[in-house]
Write an enzyme that holds these catalytic residues in place. Structure first.
Site, PDB file in Angstrom:
ATOM      1  N   TRP A 197       0.817   7.402  13.781  1.00 18.40           N
ATOM      2  CA  TRP A 197      -0.295   8.240  14.286  1.00 18.40           C
ATOM      3  C   TRP A 197       0.315   9.748  14.665  1.00 18.40           C
ATOM      4  CZ3 TRP A 197       2.629   9.406  18.229  1.00 18.40           C
ATOM      5  CH2 TRP A 197       3.554   8.111  18.686  1.00 18.40           C
ATOM      6  N   ASN A 198       1.386  10.100  14.211  1.00 17.58           N
ATOM      7  CA  ASN A 198       1.828  11.287  14.495  1.00 17.58           C
ATOM      8  C   ASN A 198       1.434  12.473  13.470  1.00 17.58           C
ATOM      9  OD1 ASN A 198       3.538  10.202  12.419  1.00 17.58           O
ATOM     10  ND2 ASN A 198       5.520  10.850  13.414  1.00 17.58           N
ATOM     11  N   PRO A 253      -5.128   3.812   7.996  1.00 14.32           N
ATOM     12  CA  PRO A 253      -4.393   4.552   8.970  1.00 14.32           C
ATOM     13  C   PRO A 253      -4.105   3.842  10.329  1.00 14.32           C
ATOM     14  CG  PRO A 253      -6.569   4.999   9.058  1.00 14.32           C
ATOM     15  CD  PRO A 253      -6.190   4.054   7.884  1.00 14.32           C
ATOM     16  N   SER A 254      -3.322   4.499  11.188  1.00 21.44           N
ATOM     17  CA  SER A 254      -3.195   3.935  12.529  1.00 21.44           C
ATOM     18  C   SER A 254      -4.480   3.604  13.268  1.00 21.44           C
ATOM     19  CB  SER A 254      -2.139   4.949  13.233  1.00 21.44           C
ATOM     20  OG  SER A 254      -2.273   4.356  14.560  1.00 21.44           O
ATOM     21  N   THR A 266       8.058  -3.079  12.752  1.00 26.00           N
ATOM     22  CA  THR A 266       6.820  -3.285  11.882  1.00 26.00           C
ATOM     23  C   THR A 266       7.290  -3.452  10.464  1.00 26.00           C
ATOM     24  OG1 THR A 266       5.231  -2.100  13.329  1.00 26.00           O
ATOM     25  CG2 THR A 266       4.591  -2.655  11.269  1.00 26.00           C
ATOM     26  N   GLU A 292       9.239   3.987   5.364  1.00 31.89           N
ATOM     27  CA  GLU A 292       9.769   4.873   6.076  1.00 31.89           C
ATOM     28  C   GLU A 292       9.891   4.650   7.571  1.00 31.89           C
ATOM     29  OE1 GLU A 292      11.198   7.722   4.696  1.00 31.89           O
ATOM     30  OE2 GLU A 292      10.271   7.689   2.756  1.00 31.89           O
ATOM     31  N   CYS A 295       9.341  11.800  13.166  1.00 34.37           N
ATOM     32  CA  CYS A 295      10.460  10.702  12.999  1.00 34.37           C
ATOM     33  C   CYS A 295      11.779  11.213  12.653  1.00 34.37           C
ATOM     34  CB  CYS A 295      10.054   9.835  11.659  1.00 34.37           C
ATOM     35  SG  CYS A 295       9.540  10.892  10.371  1.00 34.37           S
ATOM     36  N   GLU A 353      10.517   9.142  -0.153  1.00 29.37           N
ATOM     37  CA  GLU A 353       9.316   9.828  -0.602  1.00 29.37           C
ATOM     38  C   GLU A 353       9.415  11.237  -1.110  1.00 29.37           C
ATOM     39  OE1 GLU A 353       6.852   8.621   3.201  1.00 29.37           O
ATOM     40  OE2 GLU A 353       5.465   8.047   1.498  1.00 29.37           O
TER      41      GLU A 353
HETATM   42  P1  NAD Z   1       3.753   1.203  14.000  1.00 30.74           P
HETATM   43  O1  NAD Z   1       4.854   0.441  13.200  1.00 30.74           O
HETATM   44  O2  NAD Z   1       3.470   0.521  15.571  1.00 30.74           O
HETATM   45  O3  NAD Z   1       2.607   1.264  13.464  1.00 30.74           O
HETATM   46  C1  NAD Z   1       2.561   1.890  12.198  1.00 30.74           C
HETATM   47  C2  NAD Z   1       1.329   1.317  11.160  1.00 30.74           C
HETATM   48  O4  NAD Z   1       1.560   0.186  10.815  1.00 30.74           O
HETATM   49  C3  NAD Z   1      -0.098   1.176  11.926  1.00 30.74           C
HETATM   50  O5  NAD Z   1      -0.912   1.614  10.925  1.00 30.74           O
HETATM   51  C4  NAD Z   1      -0.324  -0.089  12.415  1.00 30.74           C
HETATM   52  O6  NAD Z   1      -1.442  -0.615  12.813  1.00 30.74           O
HETATM   53  C5  NAD Z   1       0.517  -0.640  11.439  1.00 30.74           C
HETATM   54  N1  NAD Z   1       1.034  -2.037  11.710  1.00 30.74           N
HETATM   55  C6  NAD Z   1       1.363  -2.671  12.934  1.00 30.74           C
HETATM   56  N2  NAD Z   1       1.762  -3.944  12.713  1.00 30.74           N
HETATM   57  C7  NAD Z   1       1.773  -4.130  11.334  1.00 30.74           C
HETATM   58  C8  NAD Z   1       2.118  -5.684  10.656  1.00 30.74           C
HETATM   59  N3  NAD Z   1       2.646  -6.488  11.312  1.00 30.74           N
HETATM   60  N4  NAD Z   1       1.748  -5.331   9.325  1.00 30.74           N
HETATM   61  C9  NAD Z   1       1.267  -4.191   8.641  1.00 30.74           C
HETATM   62  N5  NAD Z   1       1.074  -3.275   9.412  1.00 30.74           N
HETATM   63  C10 NAD Z   1       1.005  -3.158  10.761  1.00 30.74           C
HETATM   64  O7  NAD Z   1       4.095   2.683  14.276  1.00 30.74           O
HETATM   65  P2  NAD Z   1       3.746   3.674  15.022  1.00 30.74           P
HETATM   66  O8  NAD Z   1       3.778   3.624  16.349  1.00 30.74           O
HETATM   67  O9  NAD Z   1       2.551   3.995  14.694  1.00 30.74           O
HETATM   68  O10 NAD Z   1       4.685   4.975  14.744  1.00 30.74           O
HETATM   69  C11 NAD Z   1       5.779   5.424  15.436  1.00 30.74           C
HETATM   70  C12 NAD Z   1       6.948   5.002  14.466  1.00 30.74           C
HETATM   71  O11 NAD Z   1       6.522   5.649  13.094  1.00 30.74           O
HETATM   72  C13 NAD Z   1       8.238   5.918  15.101  1.00 30.74           C
HETATM   73  O12 NAD Z   1       9.336   5.064  14.962  1.00 30.74           O
HETATM   74  C14 NAD Z   1       8.500   6.874  14.085  1.00 30.74           C
HETATM   75  O13 NAD Z   1       9.897   7.128  14.149  1.00 30.74           O
HETATM   76  C15 NAD Z   1       7.801   6.212  12.781  1.00 30.74           C
HETATM   77  N6  NAD Z   1       7.713   7.402  11.805  1.00 30.74           N
HETATM   78  C16 NAD Z   1       8.485   7.243  10.872  1.00 30.74           C
HETATM   79  C17 NAD Z   1       8.275   8.308   9.783  1.00 30.74           C
HETATM   80  C18 NAD Z   1       9.281   8.583   8.440  1.00 30.74           C
HETATM   81  O14 NAD Z   1       8.662   9.182   7.833  1.00 30.74           O
HETATM   82  N7  NAD Z   1      10.421   7.722   8.695  1.00 30.74           N
HETATM   83  C19 NAD Z   1       7.034   9.187  10.064  1.00 30.74           C
HETATM   84  C20 NAD Z   1       6.518   9.002  11.201  1.00 30.74           C
HETATM   85  C21 NAD Z   1       6.546   8.101  11.903  1.00 30.74           C
END
Ligand code: NAD
Length: 473
Positions: free
Chosen positions: A147-148, A172-173, A226, A244, A278, A452
């Site tokens: 969601w960021n 998407p989130s 996740t 990622e 991230c 990526e």
């Molecule tokens: P999250 O893992 O809670 O959710 C991300 C996505 O995964 C959402 O669309 C969610 O609905 C989905 N999801 C959740 N559980 C799932 C499952 N069991 N199977 C499949 N999909 C599922 O993460 P968040 O809170 O939305 O995002 C924050 C995190 O993302 C932070 O840790 C951040 O560092 C990371 N992030 C990483 C990058 C990168 O490129 N490395 C970029 C942005 C954010």
């Protein structure tokens, strides 16, 4: 709240509603502002089936034609900035100019992917044999985003998947689905039905998508927890993965650094997007002699920064995107202060509702505190004084994460040599983070699998086929 919605899913080229809706909350007010369809399991299966049906035709489309269509789509996204940016501001919270920058970056990164051509490679060409390496599409790719940066992360997945001949189901989130649903609708002008499907739902729908036997790859951006679940879900059908995940990036300032000169870059390395990046700078190690000066200089930068509603003029940083994250970051800061962290800077937040947290710089933090051990996805930076740079490096590397890291100093060779010893996918000197469309980005250790961007990022959406022909004679 009115549950009818102008934002629909896209499945098999059709705009699709659902029996139930999900409320999307404006983080600047804490109130729901729109409802979006909540995909049912059957609808998800239909989206995957539509992507499967579209695959053969799209994969057989000449790559130049696919590129032409993807580029036309990217141009249209660029031209839609005035429509998409306010949606991002409303659902994500970032100020409108930053939402426009997100779209500009998404466009630039997607164009970067389109500029790469994966030509066949001749491995051997002899009188008796010709062996060529070809890159083939995988099939249906699941894209799942955080969601960021909703539009940026979506375009990081749509562009490479479609350019290489795959079809996609994008989820998407549930916190920020709105602009991505619009992207799905916009895309239909450029691609045959089923090539890009966008569904919307919670974690259960994500889980179902990653377990679906017809999905050949999952491209995921989100948390480590996740990511691990997805890896487990993918095992049964051996799906390809790009993960990622989170980061807890360290920055090490060297003793020849000029605090005033680096303060703004250090500050924005942490606080851009309200710290919800991230690969943000999440822990800072500073030589004891420079510690106070670095804190004071960063505080001077912070004092000029305005936190507020993303729709207001002159605001630099918006709220935290969602309530659970807001509570989590607030708790971590309170805990650190209770354990002896010293507040060097704490800014103002608008009065009234919304998930606003003050920009906070903490000194005297210790490696045992959660603000150091865990990923702080919010506007808080912990600064630690060090006496021995080897000890600072050891602490920087003492984490399960390995996304990025940085070293700051005037002797570039020395800083570069230390940066090379960081255990992270990105190792940056006098900047944090540093990315580009032609530069692979990804984490090591628990921060992810694969990369990526750039040629390597594009190749992750393909499988290798070696075409090996025996010649007579
Ligand atoms: P999250 O893992 O809670 O959710 C991300 C996505 O995964 C959402 O669309 C969610 O609905 C989905 N999801 C959740 N559980 C799932 C499952 N069991 N199977 C499949 N999909 C599922 O993460 P968040 O809170 O939305 O995002 C924050 C995190 O993302 C932070 O840790 C951040 O560092 C990371 N992030 C990483 C990058 C990168 O490129 N490395 C970029 C942005 C954010």
């Amino acid at each position: 709240m009115n549950t009818s919605t102008p934002f629909l899913m896209t499945i098999g080229g059709q705009r699709v509603a659902a029996a139930r809706t999900l409320a999307v909350v404006d983080p600047a007010t804490g109130d729901p502002f729109v409802a979006v369809p909540e995909c049912t399991p059957d609808q998800l299966d239909e989206a995957v089936a539509a992507a499967q049906r579209a695959f053969a035709g799209w994969a057989a489309t000449p790559s130049d034609e696919r590129r032409r269509r993807v580029e036309a789509f990217i141009d249209r996204v660029a031209a839609s900035a005035d429509e998409l940016a306010p949606l991002i501001t409303r659902e994500q919270g970032k100020p409108l100019p930053k939402a426009k920058s997100e779209i500009n970056s998404a466009v630039a990164f997607a164009r970067g992917y389109a500029a790469v051509k994966l030509e066949p490679q001749v491995l051997r060409d002899t009188p008796t044999q010709r062996a060529e390496l070809h890159r083939r599409p995988l099939g249906v790719v699941a894209g799942i985003t955080a969601w960021n940066y909703p539009v940026l992360l979506a375009m990081w997945k749509i562009a490479p998947a479609l350019l290489t001949g795959n079809t996609m189901v994008l989820k998407p989130s549930p916190f920020t689905p709105v602009a991505t649903l619009r992207l799905g609708e916009i895309a239909q002008e450029f691609f045959p039905p089923g090539v890009l499907n966008v569904v919307c739902g919670g974690n259960d729908i994500g889980a179902r998508l990653t377990q679906h036997p017809a999905v050949r790859k999952v491209a995921f951006t989100g948390s480590v927890a996740t990511g691990k679940r997805i890896m487990g879900a993918a095992a049964d059908t051996l799906k390809r993965l790009t993960l990622e995940l989170g980061g807890n990036d360290a920055g090490i300032v060297l003793d020849d650094a000029d605090p005033a000169a680096i303060a703004a870059d250090l500050f924005w390395g942490k606080f851009a997007n309200c710290g919800q990046v991230c690969a943000a700078l999440k822990r800072l190690y500073v030589p004891r002699a420079l510690h106070d000066a670095v804190c004071v200089e960063m505080a001077k930068v912070a004092a000029k920064v305005k936190v507020g509603r993303g729709t207001e003029e002159g605001v630099d940083i918006g709220p935290i995107q969602n309530k659970p994250q807001y509570e989590r970051v607030r708790e971590m800061v309170d805990e650190a202060i209770a354990q002896g962290a010293r507040i060097v800077f704490r800014g103002d937040v608008p009065s009234g509702p919304g998930y606003f947290l003050p920009l906070t710089i903490l000194a005297d933090v210790t490696p045992q505190m959660r603000v150091v051990r865990e990923e702080v996805f919010g506007p808080v930076l912990g600064v630690m004084a060090y006496d021995d740079v080897e000890e600072a490096l050891r602490q920087a590397n003492e984490t399960e994460y390995g996304l990025g890291g940085s070293v700051w100093g005037t002797d570039i060779e020395r800083a570069t040599a230390l940066a090379a010893r960081l255990e992270s996918g990105g190792a940056w000197v006098n900047q944090h983070p540093a990315m580009g469309p032609d530069i692979p980005f990804g984490g090591i250790k628990s921060s992810g699998i694969g990369v990526e961007l750039g040629r390597m990022g594009l190749e992750e959406y393909t499988s290798v086929q070696v075409l090996n022909v025996k010649r007579p004679g």
